[in-house]
Design an enzyme around this catalytic site. Structure first.
Site, PDB file in Angstrom:
ATOM      1  N   GLY A 262      12.167  43.523  -6.432  1.00 46.82           N
ATOM      2  CA  GLY A 262      10.955  43.197  -5.682  1.00 46.82           C
ATOM      3  C   GLY A 262       9.827  44.195  -5.818  1.00 46.82           C
ATOM      4  O   GLY A 262       8.863  44.137  -5.052  1.00 46.82           O
ATOM      5  N   PRO A 305      15.311  45.748 -10.463  1.00 47.78           N
ATOM      6  CA  PRO A 305      13.958  45.311 -10.823  1.00 47.78           C
ATOM      7  C   PRO A 305      13.994  44.244 -11.925  1.00 47.78           C
ATOM      8  O   PRO A 305      14.785  44.337 -12.869  1.00 47.78           O
ATOM      9  CB  PRO A 305      13.314  46.595 -11.356  1.00 47.78           C
ATOM     10  CG  PRO A 305      14.467  47.387 -11.899  1.00 47.78           C
ATOM     11  CD  PRO A 305      15.650  47.052 -11.036  1.00 47.78           C
ATOM     12  N   GLY A 306      13.158  43.247 -11.773  1.00 46.89           N
ATOM     13  CA  GLY A 306      13.012  42.240 -12.833  1.00 46.89           C
ATOM     14  C   GLY A 306      11.585  42.296 -13.335  1.00 46.89           C
ATOM     15  O   GLY A 306      11.280  42.783 -14.432  1.00 46.89           O
ATOM     16  N   ARG A 307      10.678  41.868 -12.449  1.00 52.40           N
ATOM     17  CA  ARG A 307       9.245  41.840 -12.768  1.00 52.40           C
ATOM     18  C   ARG A 307       8.743  43.186 -13.279  1.00 52.40           C
ATOM     19  O   ARG A 307       7.998  43.252 -14.263  1.00 52.40           O
ATOM     20  CB  ARG A 307       8.506  41.467 -11.473  1.00 52.40           C
ATOM     21  CG  ARG A 307       7.037  41.243 -11.592  1.00 52.40           C
ATOM     22  CD  ARG A 307       6.434  41.068 -10.193  1.00 52.40           C
ATOM     23  NE  ARG A 307       7.297  40.309  -9.315  1.00 52.40           N
ATOM     24  CZ  ARG A 307       7.186  39.009  -9.091  1.00 52.40           C
ATOM     25  NH1 ARG A 307       6.232  38.324  -9.670  1.00 52.40           N
ATOM     26  NH2 ARG A 307       8.023  38.383  -8.275  1.00 52.40           N
ATOM     27  N   ARG A 344       3.181  29.969 -11.651  1.00 48.28           N
ATOM     28  CA  ARG A 344       3.082  30.903 -10.523  1.00 48.28           C
ATOM     29  C   ARG A 344       1.803  30.718  -9.706  1.00 48.28           C
ATOM     30  O   ARG A 344       1.769  30.998  -8.526  1.00 48.28           O
ATOM     31  CB  ARG A 344       3.181  32.355 -11.014  1.00 48.28           C
ATOM     32  CG  ARG A 344       4.543  32.700 -11.593  1.00 48.28           C
ATOM     33  CD  ARG A 344       4.723  34.197 -11.781  1.00 48.28           C
ATOM     34  NE  ARG A 344       4.729  34.900 -10.537  1.00 48.28           N
ATOM     35  CZ  ARG A 344       3.710  35.597 -10.050  1.00 48.28           C
ATOM     36  NH1 ARG A 344       2.578  35.685 -10.733  1.00 48.28           N
ATOM     37  NH2 ARG A 344       3.791  36.197  -8.888  1.00 48.28           N
ATOM     38  N   TYR A 348       2.708  30.119  -5.920  1.00 46.29           N
ATOM     39  CA  TYR A 348       2.466  31.195  -4.954  1.00 46.29           C
ATOM     40  C   TYR A 348       0.995  31.573  -4.815  1.00 46.29           C
ATOM     41  O   TYR A 348       0.686  32.599  -4.206  1.00 46.29           O
ATOM     42  CB  TYR A 348       3.182  32.499  -5.386  1.00 46.29           C
ATOM     43  CG  TYR A 348       4.550  32.383  -5.937  1.00 46.29           C
ATOM     44  CD1 TYR A 348       5.592  31.926  -5.137  1.00 46.29           C
ATOM     45  CD2 TYR A 348       4.830  32.777  -7.240  1.00 46.29           C
ATOM     46  CE1 TYR A 348       6.882  31.852  -5.650  1.00 46.29           C
ATOM     47  CE2 TYR A 348       6.114  32.712  -7.754  1.00 46.29           C
ATOM     48  CZ  TYR A 348       7.130  32.241  -6.949  1.00 46.29           C
ATOM     49  OH  TYR A 348       8.396  32.173  -7.447  1.00 46.29           O
ATOM     50  N   CYS A 375      -1.731  17.188 -15.955  1.00 49.92           N
ATOM     51  CA  CYS A 375      -2.318  16.184 -15.063  1.00 49.92           C
ATOM     52  C   CYS A 375      -2.088  16.521 -13.601  1.00 49.92           C
ATOM     53  O   CYS A 375      -1.406  15.778 -12.871  1.00 49.92           O
ATOM     54  CB  CYS A 375      -1.747  14.816 -15.398  1.00 49.92           C
ATOM     55  SG  CYS A 375      -2.018  14.398 -17.118  1.00 49.92           S
ATOM     56  N   GLU A 376      -2.580  17.648 -13.180  1.00 50.39           N
ATOM     57  CA  GLU A 376      -2.515  18.103 -11.793  1.00 50.39           C
ATOM     58  C   GLU A 376      -3.795  18.879 -11.512  1.00 50.39           C
ATOM     59  O   GLU A 376      -4.147  19.763 -12.292  1.00 50.39           O
ATOM     60  CB  GLU A 376      -1.347  19.091 -11.593  1.00 50.39           C
ATOM     61  CG  GLU A 376       0.031  18.494 -11.584  1.00 50.39           C
ATOM     62  CD  GLU A 376       0.337  17.729 -10.308  1.00 50.39           C
ATOM     63  OE1 GLU A 376      -0.211  18.077  -9.253  1.00 50.39           O
ATOM     64  OE2 GLU A 376       1.113  16.767 -10.393  1.00 50.39           O
TER      65      GLU A 376
HETATM   66  C1  LIG Z   1      18.759  39.220  -5.723  1.00 45.91           C
HETATM   67  C2  LIG Z   1      17.549  39.538  -6.512  1.00 45.91           C
HETATM   68  N1  LIG Z   1      17.484  40.715  -7.155  1.00 45.91           N
HETATM   69  C3  LIG Z   1      16.416  41.052  -7.891  1.00 45.91           C
HETATM   70  C4  LIG Z   1      15.340  40.192  -8.010  1.00 45.91           C
HETATM   71  C5  LIG Z   1      14.188  40.616  -8.864  1.00 45.91           C
HETATM   72  O1  LIG Z   1      12.993  40.655  -8.175  1.00 45.91           O
HETATM   73  P1  LIG Z   1      11.711  41.235  -8.918  1.00 45.91           P
HETATM   74  O2  LIG Z   1      11.595  40.514 -10.212  1.00 45.91           O
HETATM   75  O3  LIG Z   1      10.585  40.914  -7.998  1.00 45.91           O
HETATM   76  O4  LIG Z   1      11.940  42.678  -9.118  1.00 45.91           O
HETATM   77  C6  LIG Z   1      15.359  38.966  -7.348  1.00 45.91           C
HETATM   78  C7  LIG Z   1      14.216  38.050  -7.443  1.00 45.91           C
HETATM   79  O5  LIG Z   1      14.130  37.009  -6.886  1.00 45.91           O
HETATM   80  C8  LIG Z   1      16.499  38.622  -6.579  1.00 45.91           C
HETATM   81  O6  LIG Z   1      16.575  37.463  -5.935  1.00 45.91           O
END
Ligand SMILES: Cc1ncc(COP(=O)(O)O)c(C=O)c1O
Length: 447
Positions: A262, A305-307, A344, A348, A375-376
């Site tokens: 997050g 972390p992903g994003r 996105r 959001y 088409c939105e």
């Molecule tokens: C359990 C969990 N971990 C990690 C993440 C990664 O979040 P972010 O990409 O915002 O860092 C998410 C995203 O939904 C998640 O649900």
């Protein structure tokens, strides 16, 4: 005709327009022709070679961000949240950089395994994991499974053939003030169990009584786009207090605390980002204080972390299809992609920047809304962006910060296939995911 086209020699004397370094991959520059290059490759050349829309991914930027996490959190486990973007190459890069990988379906698991990720370093998530997926994960030897419901405890206990390490997902009731769709740390939402609730106590009790389930820690995920590190400090305090209670009640000291992901990134100039050194300090202090208060031994934390790993490594390219000046209204620049490759904005209300990538604009600008081809009416890519007033159909637009939750959320609405992913590094391109074609769409249609 722009002045530059008439007098190309002007280029060398022009100051480089500033691309906001917080939005673009580190290796973003202008070449001699005034075109934007990423990873040493001109974006306009990628658009010509692979068509548009196209996702460009800077491998060095992904690796750089993995290294930053390893540097600032040397004692923590960094688990890449694959839901942000998963391809075999991305899984390979993050694993090479020493990260674990979190997957949330059998599909993501297969990709991670195909990339050679060590199953012991894979964490399985999901709020409704089907029985077959639990089976697949157990058979693959996945390191940890994050339990999200009471049903799952029963299913997993039935599937496990040897002790399976599990974490229990709790929501510590921390409101990060985000969009309702991305707040997952509060009590009233679908993930995990509210901390301290009867359901959470029941879940802990049931896991403890299953001989095949080895509870190694607690997990929480507070939400998305969190830039205030204090929320994580508070999560540490609340969850260590709960671990201390578990130790008192069951005589078991859990060794792991997974704080989810997050961490915020900037999508537009001026957006707040998570500051990693600050987060590291706050976590350190919170761990010290909470462990001392509860006489609890120091434990290993995991971050997911992903994003923050992939968002800034991605740039999406579009061709301008049309430009419409609505009398008394907005100027719309219609691109050849849209909500299929970037949902996105519609999901959001996310906001993006967009720039012209095939030349160095020097003349006047106008304010425009970049809209998609689908088409939105809500199919918008970037609102209120400054683009050259002489923008023409056929030019290439680049939207930065599109590496996370773009390809992974993409759809085939209106029968348009998903774009390819082209990685760049040291002046070279690699096609990592090919474009989805009408033949691909037909292949699934059994008539
Ligand atoms: C359990 C969990 N971990 C990690 C993440 C990664 O979040 P972010 O990409 O915002 O860092 C998410 C995203 O939904 C998640 O649900």
């Amino acid at each position: 005709m722009t002045l530059l086209e008439i007098f190309p020699s002007l280029r060398s004397g022009m100051p480089s327009p500033r691309l906001d370094a917080t939005l673009w991959p580190c290796e973003t520059h202008y070449d001699d022709l005034g075109r934007i290059t990423v990873g040493g490759v001109a974006l306009a050349d990628i658009a010509d070679q692979y068509g548009t829309p196209v996702y460009v991914l800077d491998e060095s930027e992904v690796r750089r961000r993995c290294r930053a996490y390893r540097k600032y959190f040397p004692d923590a486990e960094i688990v890449y949240a694959a839901k942000a973007l998963l391809t075999k190459s991305v899984a390979g890069w993050v694993a090479e950089e020493g990260l674990s990988v979190d997957v949330c379906s059998a599909g993501e698991l297969v990709v991670a395994l195909a990339a050679g990720v060590d199953p012991a370093r894979i964490v399985l998530h999901g709020s409704g994991k089907p029985f077959a997926e639990l089976e697949a994960a157990v058979h693959a030897g996945v390191g940890r499974i994050v339990i999200d419901s009471l049903t799952e405890i029963t299913l997993l206990a039935a599937v496990a053939t040897r002790p399976q390490q599990v974490l229990l997902r709790l929501s510590p009731d921390i409101d990060v003030h985000g969009h309702p769709a991305v707040k997952t740390g509060v009590a009233d939402q679908k993930f995990g169990f509210p901390l301290g609730s009867a359901a959470a106590l029941d879940a802990i009790d049931r896991v403890m009584r299953q001989p095949m389930l080895d509870l190694v820690g607690l997990h929480c995920h507070l939400g998305s786009q969190i830039h205030d590190p204090d929320f994580y400090g508070e999560a540490v305090r609340r969850l260590i207090a709960e671990m201390s209670r578990i130790r008192t009640e069951y005589g078991r000291t859990l060794p792991q605390l997974d704080l989810g992901g997050g961490h915020a990134v900037a999508y537009r100039c001026g957006d707040a980002e998570m500051n990693l050194p600050e987060l590291a300090d706050i976590l350190e202090d919170a761990l010290d204080a909470a462990c001392a208060l509860n006489h609890f031994p120091r434990l290993r934390i995991s971050l997911e972390p992903g994003r923050a790993i992939v968002a800034h490594a991605g740039v999406t390219l579009y061709r301008v299809m049309a430009i419409k000046h609505v009398e008394g209204g907005r100027t719309f620049v219609i691109a050849d992609g849209g909500m299929n490759d970037n949902p996105r904005v519609a999901l959001y209300g996310a906001r993006y920047d967009a720039v012209v990538a095939n030349r160095h604009p020097t003349g006047p600008h106008l304010t425009a809304t970049v809209a998609g081809r689908y088409c939105e009416a809500g199919d918008i890519l970037a609102a209120d962006v400054r683009l050259p007033a002489d923008l023409r159909p056929g030019e290439v637009l680049a939207v930065p910060c599109t590496g996370a939750y773009h390809h992974s959320l993409a759809s085939t609405y209106n029968g348009v296939g998903r774009p390819p992913i082209i990685s760049v590094r040291n002046g070279r391109c690699h096609e990592r995911i090919r474009r989805e074609t009408p033949a691909d769409l037909l292949a699934r249609d059994l008539g």
